[in-house]
Scaffold this motif. Structure first.
Motif, PDB file in Angstrom:
ATOM      1  N   GLN A 135       0.826  -1.211   0.000  1.00 43.14           N
ATOM      2  CA  GLN A 135       0.000   0.000   0.000  1.00 43.14           C
ATOM      3  C   GLN A 135       0.857   1.257   0.000  1.00 43.14           C
ATOM      4  OE1 GLN A 135      -2.650  -0.316   3.338  1.00 43.14           O
ATOM      5  NE2 GLN A 135      -3.505  -2.260   2.682  1.00 43.14           N
ATOM      6  N   SER A 136       1.897   1.290   0.828  1.00 45.56           N
ATOM      7  CA  SER A 136       2.752   2.477   0.895  1.00 45.56           C
ATOM      8  C   SER A 136       3.498   2.702  -0.410  1.00 45.56           C
ATOM      9  CB  SER A 136       3.742   2.339   2.053  1.00 45.56           C
ATOM     10  OG  SER A 136       3.067   2.230   3.291  1.00 45.56           O
ATOM     11  N   HIS A 137       3.884   1.618  -1.059  1.00 49.53           N
ATOM     12  CA  HIS A 137       4.576   1.745  -2.344  1.00 49.53           C
ATOM     13  C   HIS A 137       3.682   2.407  -3.379  1.00 49.53           C
ATOM     14  CE1 HIS A 137       7.190   0.648  -5.726  1.00 49.53           C
ATOM     15  NE2 HIS A 137       6.086   0.282  -6.347  1.00 49.53           N
ATOM     16  N   ILE A 138       2.397   2.033  -3.401  1.00 51.00           N
ATOM     17  CA  ILE A 138       1.479   2.629  -4.376  1.00 51.00           C
ATOM     18  C   ILE A 138       1.247   4.100  -4.053  1.00 51.00           C
ATOM     19  CG2 ILE A 138      -0.875   2.528  -5.272  1.00 51.00           C
ATOM     20  CD1 ILE A 138      -0.792  -0.460  -4.863  1.00 51.00           C
ATOM     21  N   ARG A 139       1.122   4.425  -2.765  1.00 57.93           N
ATOM     22  CA  ARG A 139       0.980   5.837  -2.395  1.00 57.93           C
ATOM     23  C   ARG A 139       2.190   6.639  -2.856  1.00 57.93           C
ATOM     24  NH1 ARG A 139      -0.138   3.985   3.048  1.00 57.93           N
ATOM     25  NH2 ARG A 139      -2.364   3.686   3.389  1.00 57.93           N
ATOM     26  N   ALA A 140       3.381   6.089  -2.604  1.00 58.02           N
ATOM     27  CA  ALA A 140       4.595   6.807  -2.986  1.00 58.02           C
ATOM     28  C   ALA A 140       4.727   6.927  -4.497  1.00 58.02           C
ATOM     29  CB  ALA A 140       5.819   6.099  -2.400  1.00 58.02           C
ATOM     30  N   TYR A 141       4.261   5.919  -5.235  1.00 62.44           N
ATOM     31  CA  TYR A 141       4.360   5.953  -6.691  1.00 62.44           C
ATOM     32  C   TYR A 141       3.569   7.114  -7.278  1.00 62.44           C
ATOM     33  CZ  TYR A 141       4.941   3.883 -11.336  1.00 62.44           C
ATOM     34  OH  TYR A 141       5.291   3.648 -12.640  1.00 62.44           O
ATOM     35  N   ALA A 142       2.510   7.529  -6.579  1.00 63.75           N
ATOM     36  CA  ALA A 142       1.655   8.614  -7.073  1.00 63.75           C
ATOM     37  C   ALA A 142       2.214   9.991  -6.756  1.00 63.75           C
ATOM     38  CB  ALA A 142       0.257   8.482  -6.476  1.00 63.75           C
ATOM     39  N   THR A 143       3.381  10.073  -6.114  1.00 61.54           N
ATOM     40  CA  THR A 143       3.923  11.368  -5.699  1.00 61.54           C
ATOM     41  C   THR A 143       5.071  11.845  -6.582  1.00 61.54           C
ATOM     42  OG1 THR A 143       5.430  10.300  -4.121  1.00 61.54           O
ATOM     43  CG2 THR A 143       3.273  10.958  -3.303  1.00 61.54           C
ATOM     44  N   HIS A 144       5.271  11.253  -7.744  1.00 62.49           N
ATOM     45  CA  HIS A 144       6.299  11.756  -8.651  1.00 62.49           C
ATOM     46  C   HIS A 144       5.933  13.170  -9.108  1.00 62.49           C
ATOM     47  CE1 HIS A 144       8.945   8.251  -9.386  1.00 62.49           C
ATOM     48  NE2 HIS A 144       7.872   7.559  -9.033  1.00 62.49           N
ATOM     49  N   ILE A 145       6.961  13.948  -9.406  1.00 60.05           N
ATOM     50  CA  ILE A 145       6.714  15.328  -9.811  1.00 60.05           C
ATOM     51  C   ILE A 145       5.892  15.354 -11.097  1.00 60.05           C
ATOM     52  CG2 ILE A 145       8.805  16.141  -8.677  1.00 60.05           C
ATOM     53  CD1 ILE A 145      10.158  16.228 -11.379  1.00 60.05           C
ATOM     54  N   ALA A 146       5.185  16.473 -11.306  1.00 59.47           N
ATOM     55  CA  ALA A 146       4.245  16.566 -12.427  1.00 59.47           C
ATOM     56  C   ALA A 146       4.946  16.415 -13.765  1.00 59.47           C
ATOM     57  CB  ALA A 146       3.503  17.899 -12.363  1.00 59.47           C
ATOM     58  N   ALA A 147       6.190  16.906 -13.878  1.00 64.47           N
ATOM     59  CA  ALA A 147       6.895  16.847 -15.162  1.00 64.47           C
ATOM     60  C   ALA A 147       7.237  15.424 -15.566  1.00 64.47           C
ATOM     61  CB  ALA A 147       8.169  17.695 -15.088  1.00 64.47           C
ATOM     62  N   GLU A 148       7.314  14.500 -14.606  1.00 71.17           N
ATOM     63  CA  GLU A 148       7.701  13.114 -14.892  1.00 71.17           C
ATOM     64  C   GLU A 148       6.576  12.135 -14.627  1.00 71.17           C
ATOM     65  OE1 GLU A 148      11.166  12.383 -12.568  1.00 71.17           O
ATOM     66  OE2 GLU A 148      12.285  14.081 -13.388  1.00 71.17           O
ATOM     67  N   ARG A 149       5.375  12.629 -14.333  1.00 74.39           N
ATOM     68  CA  ARG A 149       4.288  11.735 -13.963  1.00 74.39           C
ATOM     69  C   ARG A 149       3.796  10.922 -15.152  1.00 74.39           C
ATOM     70  NH1 ARG A 149       0.509  14.909 -10.242  1.00 74.39           N
ATOM     71  NH2 ARG A 149       2.509  15.056  -9.166  1.00 74.39           N
ATOM     72  N   SER A 150       4.020  11.394 -16.371  1.00 78.48           N
ATOM     73  CA  SER A 150       3.614  10.605 -17.533  1.00 78.48           C
ATOM     74  C   SER A 150       4.427   9.331 -17.655  1.00 78.48           C
ATOM     75  CB  SER A 150       3.765  11.448 -18.803  1.00 78.48           C
ATOM     76  OG  SER A 150       5.119  11.853 -18.971  1.00 78.48           O
ATOM     77  N   MET A 151       5.645   9.337 -17.132  1.00 74.91           N
ATOM     78  CA  MET A 151       6.481   8.133 -17.151  1.00 74.91           C
ATOM     79  C   MET A 151       6.149   7.195 -15.995  1.00 74.91           C
ATOM     80  SD  MET A 151      10.049  10.120 -17.814  1.00 74.91           S
ATOM     81  CE  MET A 151      10.011  11.692 -18.641  1.00 74.91           C
ATOM     82  N   PHE A 152       5.611   7.748 -14.915  1.00 75.87           N
ATOM     83  CA  PHE A 152       5.261   6.954 -13.739  1.00 75.87           C
ATOM     84  C   PHE A 152       3.776   7.181 -13.437  1.00 75.87           C
ATOM     85  CE2 PHE A 152       9.730   8.176 -13.382  1.00 75.87           C
ATOM     86  CZ  PHE A 152      10.336   6.929 -13.302  1.00 75.87           C
ATOM     87  N   ASN A 153       2.944   6.692 -14.338  1.00 71.71           N
ATOM     88  CA  ASN A 153       1.497   6.862 -14.216  1.00 71.71           C
ATOM     89  C   ASN A 153       0.947   5.688 -13.419  1.00 71.71           C
ATOM     90  OD1 ASN A 153      -1.177   7.454 -14.467  1.00 71.71           O
ATOM     91  ND2 ASN A 153      -1.167   7.612 -16.701  1.00 71.71           N
ATOM     92  N   ILE A 154       0.288   6.003 -12.311  1.00 71.33           N
ATOM     93  CA  ILE A 154      -0.223   4.942 -11.447  1.00 71.33           C
ATOM     94  C   ILE A 154      -1.309   4.128 -12.146  1.00 71.33           C
ATOM     95  CG2 ILE A 154      -1.981   6.372 -10.354  1.00 71.33           C
ATOM     96  CD1 ILE A 154      -1.314   4.971  -7.726  1.00 71.33           C
ATOM     97  N   LYS A 155      -1.974   4.698 -13.151  1.00 68.86           N
ATOM     98  CA  LYS A 155      -3.005   3.962 -13.876  1.00 68.86           C
ATOM     99  C   LYS A 155      -2.413   2.855 -14.741  1.00 68.86           C
ATOM    100  CE  LYS A 155      -6.202   7.889 -14.072  1.00 68.86           C
ATOM    101  NZ  LYS A 155      -6.992   8.799 -14.941  1.00 68.86           N
ATOM    102  N   ASP A 156      -1.140   2.961 -15.071  1.00 72.55           N
ATOM    103  CA  ASP A 156      -0.498   1.933 -15.890  1.00 72.55           C
ATOM    104  C   ASP A 156       0.076   0.788 -15.070  1.00 72.55           C
ATOM    105  OD1 ASP A 156      -1.093   3.405 -18.115  1.00 72.55           O
ATOM    106  OD2 ASP A 156       0.837   4.460 -18.150  1.00 72.55           O
ATOM    107  N   LEU A 157      -0.001   0.886 -13.747  1.00 77.43           N
ATOM    108  CA  LEU A 157       0.529  -0.183 -12.899  1.00 77.43           C
ATOM    109  C   LEU A 157      -0.387  -1.400 -12.939  1.00 77.43           C
ATOM    110  CD1 LEU A 157       1.854   1.454  -9.595  1.00 77.43           C
ATOM    111  CD2 LEU A 157       3.176   0.349 -11.378  1.00 77.43           C
ATOM    112  N   HIS A 158       0.192  -2.564 -13.066  1.00 76.65           N
ATOM    113  CA  HIS A 158      -0.566  -3.810 -12.945  1.00 76.65           C
ATOM    114  C   HIS A 158      -0.469  -4.229 -11.477  1.00 76.65           C
ATOM    115  CE1 HIS A 158      -2.105  -7.799 -13.458  1.00 76.65           C
ATOM    116  NE2 HIS A 158      -2.179  -7.688 -14.775  1.00 76.65           N
TER     117      HIS A 158
END
Length: 756
Positions: A651-674
């Motif tokens: 759970q904490s990993h998923i929360r942290a994954y959503a906190t990437h900066i806005a400029a790089e969020r397209s590379m780390f999009n939580i919706k693309d996580l399986h």
């Protein structure tokens, strides 16, 4: 349409087109159920033309798919054999009922970017860019330092020559009393770049006071601010080593995590140089009367970009305004009339420029190489001046979500396969719960299968736990140091450390000191609390198991290796898909455009880590990898404590994954996580919906249950000792207060630095 006279007569057998059975009578729901049952369980031997007719008009007429029963006459059949003695036909069962099958190597996504062909041409080793200057021309004495201080650097600290940034900053800060902005790459010696001129000037004040000289009661002359407690401790240690040549000068620290009463006593005795975190210093300026800052003439802001990212802008504005308001003319001769402020940062981002506007006046820009500034003026981006050391060899691994845990294990097994090849490794993750989970996985007893009797199982388990506890207590009474059983071997035992901001301060300090002073092969699993400014000796490899929240944090992470001209390696784990685009950002930090950046895949890592070294008779790497994963999953299922730890880490990993900066969020999009594949890397076999991941839609029954729990139950008294997430309370305000406290506890990962 007119008839053309053609006649088609094709004979099609029933094996090609099977007639569809018709169902009559009864309700439509029953007819639909019977139709689906016949489609899923067809009987090719049944004759569709013969049907059983029922006298009941509501009965559904279905084809007869059940074979005729054999009439039973006795317990013996026609041949005289007892049917009860004949073995019954059962479906095949697993040998072990507790055994379950892994799916590590199925349905894993493949990398989108093609693997670049390897260049067979030999690559020359890059010349270190942050090493001390060895041309013999520049020495500490030639830069203007006193012979006493230069001799102390040579004899006690074994520093023969300065680095490029030290050469530029020392000469500038000793020559003028203007504000300065020091910009240099990580690992280049920025701490000594501002400490040496500071100590030199305070020592010069002591010589000006010929009668009594300076001592700890003379007042506070300098304040150094740093974003983390660990960095403050490190600056204080370096400063204490420098001040051994001037025993009359005293330095101290005020940081979060320590008792304010002891800090007030330290300030009451008197300090000349103070190292502090912004939050605790602002607290003392408001509430501690013994803290006199009227003589402060030097203010240093180290890691300025991190100070602003952590939200210290308001505290820094308050500190600067209080220092300006409380400044008084000094009675000590030689003390400057104005305060000099030095800002240190690796970048010239907008937040750093805003911090410079708050604290600096007519500042001088100091860089390691003046030609870099000329290049920036010719049109290059100023942020590109933030580069990694040239001698740092960096790679990236494309690892699917399911194979993350086994790939990290294999990578570490391969790293420590030979004694002496690698001494220390730092593994960076995104949250404190994940640090604790990996620490328990890598320090558990692996490969112990439970066979024999239940009594022997319990004895073996108890013995294993006792031995494990004894090993940990022998290494660390705080539970942060243990043998790394997952990747150790008899010839090269590895010591495992864990560090994050949720630990008490004395535990963090002891763990960091143990890792720094360790002479054995060691691994430290930590969060970004250890990513800034720490100079940890003999770190040969940095692994970013979770990518950093920004590219700047990434550069600071890998800057823990390849320091002061030494070699180093770094590897970052990326998932197939949009995360592969992060490679373009990694290439910006290289002077050759990223040609030195190499790629590896999970298959190659697993082959090297779990591959056979004893010939073809042993298991292959896929079977060994699966066995290791299954062992961890059994361990989690059999221990509720560790299963809960794995769920919290997920759970904490998923929360942290959503906190990437806005400029790089397209590379780390939580919706693309399986999420299902990601749960596999945390040894979880439940579907993500049952793990209660924040953000997922819960069922209606679970929502009602949570609503009733928030109201304190269904009218009946709650059982004593109930472990619900929402505590019972008759007072609505009290319940809301406890709810907020519980949420703060669960969201501790977002505030895990504990920098106050």
């Amino acid at each position: 349409m007119a008839d053309d006279g053609m006649l088609l007569n094709f004979a099609i057998g029933e094996s090609v087109i099977k007639p569809e059975a018709k169902f009559k009578g009864g309700r439509w729901r029953d007819r639909l159920t019977a139709k689906k049952r016949s489609q899923h369980h067809p009987n090719p031997n049944a004759d569709l033309s013969t049907r059983r007719e029922s006298k009941n008009p509501n009965h559904i007429q279905v084809p007869s798919t059940r074979p005729a029963k054999r009439q039973r006459t006795s317990d013996s059949d026609a041949h005289g054999e007892d049917r009860r003695s004949r073995p019954q036909q059962h479906p095949p069962q697993r040998k072990n009922p507790n055994e379950f099958v892994s799916s590590l190597f199925t349905k894993n996504p493949e990398a989108q970017n093609a693997l670049e062909p390897k260049n067979d041409e030999p690559v020359e080793d890059a010349k270190p860019t942050n090493a001390p200057l060895i041309d013999g021309i520049d020495t500490f004495t030639n830069l203007g330092l006193s012979p006493n201080l230069a001799a102390h650097l040579l004899t006690k600290l074994e520093l023969k020559a300065p680095t490029a940034i030290q050469r530029s900053s020392i000469s500038q800060l000793l020559k003028e009393e203007s504000d300065a902005f020091i910009q240099a790459e990580t690992g280049s010696g920025k701490t000594l770049a501002y400490l040496l001129p500071l100590v030199q000037r305070i020592m010069a004040l002591s010589k000006a006071t010929e009668e009594a000289g300076l001592h700890r009661d003379s007042g506070l002359f300098a304040i150094i601010l740093a974003p983390t407690r660990e960095l403050c401790k490190q600056i204080s240690v370096v400063l204490e080593n420098l001040l051994r040549c001037a025993n009359w000068l005293v330095c101290g620290t005020v940081i979060g995590g320590e008792k304010k009463k002891s800090e007030k006593a330290r300030l009451r005795k008197g300090l000349n140089i103070l190292v502090a975190t912004p939050g605790r210093l602002a607290d003392h300026l408001d509430n501690t009367q013994v803290l006199d800052v009227s003589n402060v003439r030097w203010l240093v802001l180290d890691e300025g970009d991190r100070l602003m990212e952590l939200g210290f802008e308001e505290e820094l504005q308050g500190i600067v305004s209080k220092l300006d308001a409380r400044q008084r003319p000094s009675r000590i001769p030689g003390v400057p009339t104005r305060r000099t402020t030095v800002l240190c940062s690796a970048t010239l981002k907008m937040n750093v420029q805003r911090l410079g506007e708050i604290s600096l006046k007519d500042a001088v820009h100091i860089k390691a190489d003046p030609t870099d500034e000329d290049e920036n003026k010719n049109g290059k981006d100023e942020d590109e001046g933030f580069r990694v050391p040239a001698q740092l060899k960096q790679s990236y691994a494309i690892v699917p979500a399911k194979l993350r845990l086994v790939s990290l294990t294999a990578y570490l097994k391969r790293t420590f396969i030979r004694k002496g090849s690698v001494m220390k490794v730092i593994v960076f993750v995104s949250c404190a719960d994940e640090v604790d989970f990996l620490y328990e996985v890598f320090s558990k007893k692996h490969g112990q299968r439970r066979e024999d009797t239940p009594e022997k199982e319990e004895d073996e388990e108890k013995k294993s736990d006792d031995e494990k506890k004894d090993d940990r207590e022998a290494l660390s009474p705080h539970g942060t140091i243990a043998p790394g059983t997952a990747f150790s071997n008899p010839s090269n035992p590895v010591i495992l450390h864990r560090l994050h901001g949720s630990l008490p301060q004395h535990v963090r300090t002891a763990t960091l000191n143990s890792f720094s002073k360790s002479t054995n092969a060691s691994v430290m699993i930590c969060t970004d609390v250890a990513s800034r400014g720490l100079d940890l000796p003999n770190v040969d490899l940095v692994i970013e198991y979770d990518p950093a929240f920004s590219s700047d944090d990434h550069t600071h992470r890998i800057g823990r290796t390849a320091r002061l001209g030494r070699d180093g390696r770094a590897c970052i784990f990326l998932q197939p898909g949009c995360e592969e685009n992060y490679v373009d950002i990694l290439k910006r930090g290289y002077r050759d455009g990223g040609k030195a950046l190499t790629r590896t895949d999970a298959t190659e890592i697993l082959k090297r880590g779990f591959g056979s070294t004893n010939g073809s008779k042993s298991k292959n790497w896929e079977e060994k990898t699966t066995d290791w994963q299954m062992d961890v999953e059994r361990w989690a299922l059999e221990n509720p404590k560790y299963l809960e730890m794995a769920r919290r880490a997920f759970q904490s990993h998923i929360r942290a994954y959503a906190t990437h900066i806005a400029a790089e969020r397209s590379m780390f999009n939580i919706k693309d996580l399986h999420l299902g594949h990601l749960a596999k890397s945390f040894a979880l076999r439940d579907r993500p919906g049952k793990i209660n991941v924040p953000g997922l839609r819960t069922s209606q029954q679970e929502t009602k249950k949570d609503f009733k729990a928030a109201r304190g139950g269904t009218g009946q008294k709650r059982k004593a000792g109930a472990s619900d997430d929402v505590p019972a309370s008759s007072n609505a305000d009290d319940a809301a207060r406890r709810m907020r406290a519980k949420m703060r506890e669960h969201m501790a990962g977002a505030n895990e630095f504990n920098l106050a």
